[in-house]
Enzyme design. Structure first.
Site, PDB file in Angstrom:
ATOM      1  N   ARG A  61      -4.004   3.274  -9.207  1.00 46.15           N
ATOM      2  CA  ARG A  61      -3.642   4.115 -10.344  1.00 46.15           C
ATOM      3  C   ARG A  61      -3.253   5.489  -9.821  1.00 46.15           C
ATOM      4  NH1 ARG A  61      -2.449   2.495 -14.942  1.00 46.15           N
ATOM      5  NH2 ARG A  61      -3.278   4.351 -15.929  1.00 46.15           N
ATOM      6  N   HIS A  81      -4.470   5.603   2.926  1.00 46.36           N
ATOM      7  CA  HIS A  81      -3.094   5.160   2.677  1.00 46.36           C
ATOM      8  C   HIS A  81      -2.591   4.396   3.896  1.00 46.36           C
ATOM      9  CE1 HIS A  81       0.881   5.235   0.918  1.00 46.36           C
ATOM     10  NE2 HIS A  81       1.357   5.597   2.103  1.00 46.36           N
TER      11      HIS A  81
END
Length: 194
Positions: free
Chosen positions: A96, A114
């Site tokens: 999200r 990431h």
């Protein structure tokens, strides 16, 4: 003094499991006063919730589709997080994009992993993009979350080679194995500094 960690997931929670396992093996609670207090998801059927429950960790799910707006969901999520008085909020495959108000609420203690060597390849499809660009190396980055996507201060990185014949899937698997070492290492450094 308790340093509670709340982890947000959307799926299998392999990075969450790596953090929980490392915290238990290294006895973070006794050594640093840090523990994973809760795992929350925007998907009620996220497999990582079951893993967390099996470890005796509090869990919760809030379906983002049940909220009229992104802001309403983030407000409800923040209320659920705040019940655990977190020192750190970790995004571990939480799919999200968070509102600026949510990010500001946890400024300096909202952390993400990431699957690229930031600042390269923000967003999605990082492994294929690295292959398409002819990169010889790829990896993962742990960073503080800011309102700009994948742009916060870098805390730690892990590097892997891009091998001849790599596909997005083979590269993703090689990066993920390093994520499972990188994220716990970065979180350990943070809890030691709290």
């Amino acid at each position: 003094m308790k340093r509670n960690i709340v982890i947000l997931i959307s799926g299998g929670g392999s990075n969450m499991a790596a953090i929980v396992r490392t915290a238990q093996q290294e006895n973070w609670e006794q050594r640093y006063g840090a523990r994973v207090a809760a795992v929350l998801s925007n998907q009620a059927d996220a497999a990582g919730l079951l893993l967390a429950r099996e470890q005796g960790i509090a869990t919760g799910a809030l379906d983002h589709r049940a909220f009229a707006s992104r802001e309403a969901f983030d407000a409800a999520l923040a209320a659920a997080i705040d019940r655990h008085q977190p020192a750190l909020v970790l995004l571990a495959g939480f799919m999200r994009i968070l509102t600026p108000d949510f990010v500001a609420r946890y400024a300096g203690r909202l952390i993400n992993i990431h699957p690229s060597l930031l600042p390269a390849f923000t967003g999605l499809h990082t492994h294929q993009r690295a292959i398409d660009a002819g990169c010889r190396f790829a990896g993962a980055t742990v960073h503080q979350v800011t309102a700009a996507l994948d742009a916060g201060p870098i805390l730690d990185q892990a590097v892997v080679p891009v091998l001849p014949g790599d596909t997005a899937q083979t590269l993703a698997a090689r990066v993920l194995s390093q994520e499972h070492l990188l994220y716990p290492r970065a979180v350990r450094a943070l809890v030691r500094a709290l």
